[in-house]
Scaffold this motif. Structure first.
Motif, PDB file in Angstrom:
ATOM      1  N   LYS A  45       0.844  -1.200   0.000  1.00 28.67           N
ATOM      2  CA  LYS A  45       0.000   0.000   0.000  1.00 28.67           C
ATOM      3  C   LYS A  45       0.888   1.262   0.000  1.00 28.67           C
ATOM      4  O   LYS A  45       0.658   2.204  -0.746  1.00 28.67           O
ATOM      5  CB  LYS A  45      -0.894  -0.029   1.248  1.00 28.67           C
ATOM      6  CG  LYS A  45      -2.174   0.761   1.067  1.00 28.67           C
ATOM      7  CD  LYS A  45      -2.916   0.979   2.341  1.00 28.67           C
ATOM      8  CE  LYS A  45      -3.691  -0.230   2.817  1.00 28.67           C
ATOM      9  NZ  LYS A  45      -4.377   0.044   4.106  1.00 28.67           N
ATOM     10  N   LEU A  46       1.934   1.236   0.842  1.00 20.64           N
ATOM     11  CA  LEU A  46       2.818   2.412   0.916  1.00 20.64           C
ATOM     12  C   LEU A  46       3.572   2.632  -0.404  1.00 20.64           C
ATOM     13  O   LEU A  46       3.784   3.766  -0.824  1.00 20.64           O
ATOM     14  CB  LEU A  46       3.800   2.283   2.083  1.00 20.64           C
ATOM     15  CG  LEU A  46       3.161   2.359   3.472  1.00 20.64           C
ATOM     16  CD1 LEU A  46       4.225   2.262   4.561  1.00 20.64           C
ATOM     17  CD2 LEU A  46       2.374   3.651   3.654  1.00 20.64           C
ATOM     18  N   PHE A  47       3.970   1.518  -1.059  1.00 19.20           N
ATOM     19  CA  PHE A  47       4.605   1.660  -2.375  1.00 19.20           C
ATOM     20  C   PHE A  47       3.662   2.383  -3.340  1.00 19.20           C
ATOM     21  O   PHE A  47       4.077   3.260  -4.090  1.00 19.20           O
ATOM     22  CB  PHE A  47       4.974   0.286  -2.956  1.00 19.20           C
ATOM     23  CG  PHE A  47       6.395  -0.117  -2.659  1.00 19.20           C
ATOM     24  CD1 PHE A  47       6.717  -0.843  -1.522  1.00 19.20           C
ATOM     25  CD2 PHE A  47       7.415   0.254  -3.522  1.00 19.20           C
ATOM     26  CE1 PHE A  47       8.025  -1.195  -1.247  1.00 19.20           C
ATOM     27  CE2 PHE A  47       8.731  -0.103  -3.249  1.00 19.20           C
ATOM     28  CZ  PHE A  47       9.037  -0.824  -2.116  1.00 19.20           C
ATOM     29  N   ASN A  48       2.385   1.974  -3.296  1.00 15.54           N
ATOM     30  CA  ASN A  48       1.412   2.637  -4.181  1.00 15.54           C
ATOM     31  C   ASN A  48       1.276   4.121  -3.841  1.00 15.54           C
ATOM     32  O   ASN A  48       1.302   4.970  -4.727  1.00 15.54           O
ATOM     33  CB  ASN A  48       0.038   1.966  -4.080  1.00 15.54           C
ATOM     34  CG  ASN A  48      -0.014   0.707  -4.917  1.00 15.54           C
ATOM     35  OD1 ASN A  48       0.666   0.613  -5.943  1.00 15.54           O
ATOM     36  ND2 ASN A  48      -0.792  -0.268  -4.487  1.00 15.54           N
ATOM     37  N   TYR A  49       1.151   4.441  -2.544  1.00 15.28           N
ATOM     38  CA  TYR A  49       1.020   5.851  -2.154  1.00 15.28           C
ATOM     39  C   TYR A  49       2.226   6.647  -2.654  1.00 15.28           C
ATOM     40  O   TYR A  49       2.106   7.763  -3.163  1.00 15.28           O
ATOM     41  CB  TYR A  49       0.907   6.005  -0.627  1.00 15.28           C
ATOM     42  CG  TYR A  49      -0.360   5.458  -0.016  1.00 15.28           C
ATOM     43  CD1 TYR A  49      -1.472   5.171  -0.803  1.00 15.28           C
ATOM     44  CD2 TYR A  49      -0.461   5.241   1.352  1.00 15.28           C
ATOM     45  CE1 TYR A  49      -2.640   4.661  -0.255  1.00 15.28           C
ATOM     46  CE2 TYR A  49      -1.619   4.736   1.927  1.00 15.28           C
ATOM     47  CZ  TYR A  49      -2.704   4.441   1.119  1.00 15.28           C
ATOM     48  OH  TYR A  49      -3.849   3.937   1.677  1.00 15.28           O
ATOM     49  N   HIS A  50       3.426   6.032  -2.474  1.00 13.66           N
ATOM     50  CA  HIS A  50       4.658   6.708  -2.887  1.00 13.66           C
ATOM     51  C   HIS A  50       4.624   6.999  -4.403  1.00 13.66           C
ATOM     52  O   HIS A  50       4.958   8.100  -4.845  1.00 13.66           O
ATOM     53  CB  HIS A  50       5.849   5.820  -2.524  1.00 13.66           C
ATOM     54  CG  HIS A  50       7.172   6.420  -2.919  1.00 13.66           C
ATOM     55  ND1 HIS A  50       7.753   7.457  -2.224  1.00 13.66           N
ATOM     56  CD2 HIS A  50       8.014   6.140  -3.947  1.00 13.66           C
ATOM     57  CE1 HIS A  50       8.897   7.781  -2.809  1.00 13.66           C
ATOM     58  NE2 HIS A  50       9.088   6.999  -3.865  1.00 13.66           N
ATOM     59  N   LYS A  51       4.176   6.005  -5.160  1.00 12.07           N
ATOM     60  CA  LYS A  51       4.127   6.188  -6.620  1.00 12.07           C
ATOM     61  C   LYS A  51       3.084   7.244  -6.999  1.00 12.07           C
ATOM     62  O   LYS A  51       3.326   8.072  -7.887  1.00 12.07           O
ATOM     63  CB  LYS A  51       3.796   4.851  -7.299  1.00 12.07           C
ATOM     64  CG  LYS A  51       4.968   3.870  -7.248  1.00 12.07           C
ATOM     65  CD  LYS A  51       4.495   2.449  -7.422  1.00 12.07           C
ATOM     66  CE  LYS A  51       4.752   1.900  -8.776  1.00 12.07           C
ATOM     67  NZ  LYS A  51       4.336   0.512  -8.963  1.00 12.07           N
TER      68      LYS A  51
END
Ligand code: HEM
Length: 184
Positions: A45-51
């Motif tokens: 989820k955090l990877f997605n937010y970062h992207k």
């Protein structure tokens, strides 16, 4: 009575500037949190937010650049040395460049690693590259190096703004803040 010449950035320029500052702070905070997590739904989820933050920074940088090309910035204080003006100009150009290059390198890295970016979970962004582990690793190093470069430049840029405000006591910082009117 004649009005004083405009001496501050326009509201859209200020809004774009401070939105990007907030998003960049969030991007670093999320990145440094996610890299230390074990593989888990939270990590993904955090990877997605970062992207998503990166894509937003890229889009805002494009809007800022378009705005900037049509609007001159307010003049710098008369007392500033030529080298300081040149340094500010170079730093601003580099900041613009990195606002594009950092998200772009992240997207290329993600593509090469085989993870497509789906903006806000709604808008799939086509992968720029085919899956290639070695290229993915090389691009990870490029992305990291660019983020460190951006961080160093932002620190220098913010320090310069604070030096103008507290040491030189001029209006450089104030003109990037809302509702400011020229002193005296
Ligand atoms: C706390 C952090 C920051 C502070 C205090 C700050 C402050 C300022 C100030 C006072 C100016 C106006 C300078 C002038 O009058 O010439 C400015 C311009 C600018 N800042 Fe920042 N800034 C910060 C962070 C950032 C970040 C994170 C970026 C982008 C990565 C950035 C990119 C720029 C750019 C490109 C300009 C030139 C705008 C233009 O003329 O189009 N700044 N900043």
């Amino acid at each position: 009575m004649a009005t004083a010449p405009r001496a501050q950035y326009t509201a859209p320029a200020q809004l774009g500037h401070w939105l990007v500052v907030l998003l960049i702070v969030a991007a670093y905070a999320v990145a440094w949190t996610m890299v230390d997590l074990k593989l888990s739904p939270t990590k993904l989820k955090l990877f997605n937010y970062h992207k998503w933050i990166g894509v937003t920074v890229f889009a805002l940088a494009a809007l800022r650049l378009a705005w900037r090309l049509g609007h001159r910035p307010p003049p710098l204080p008369a007392g500033m040395a030529a080298w300081e003006r040149q340094a500010a100009e170079i730093a601003h150009r580099l900041l613009y460049l990195l606002m594009f290059a950092v998200p772009l390198s992240g997207w290329l890295m993600s593509s090469a690693k085989g993870f497509q970016t789906v903006y806000l979970g709604l808008l799939p962004i086509p992968d720029a590259l085919g899956k290639n582990a070695a290229l993915g690793q090389a691009l990870t190093e490029v992305h990291e190096a660019l983020t460190w470069l951006l961080l160093a430049l932002v620190a220098l840029h913010a320090a310069a703004a604070l030096k103008h405000h507290f040491v030189d006591r001029d209006d450089v910082l104030r003109r990037m803040l809302p509702q400011w009117r020229r002193r005296s």
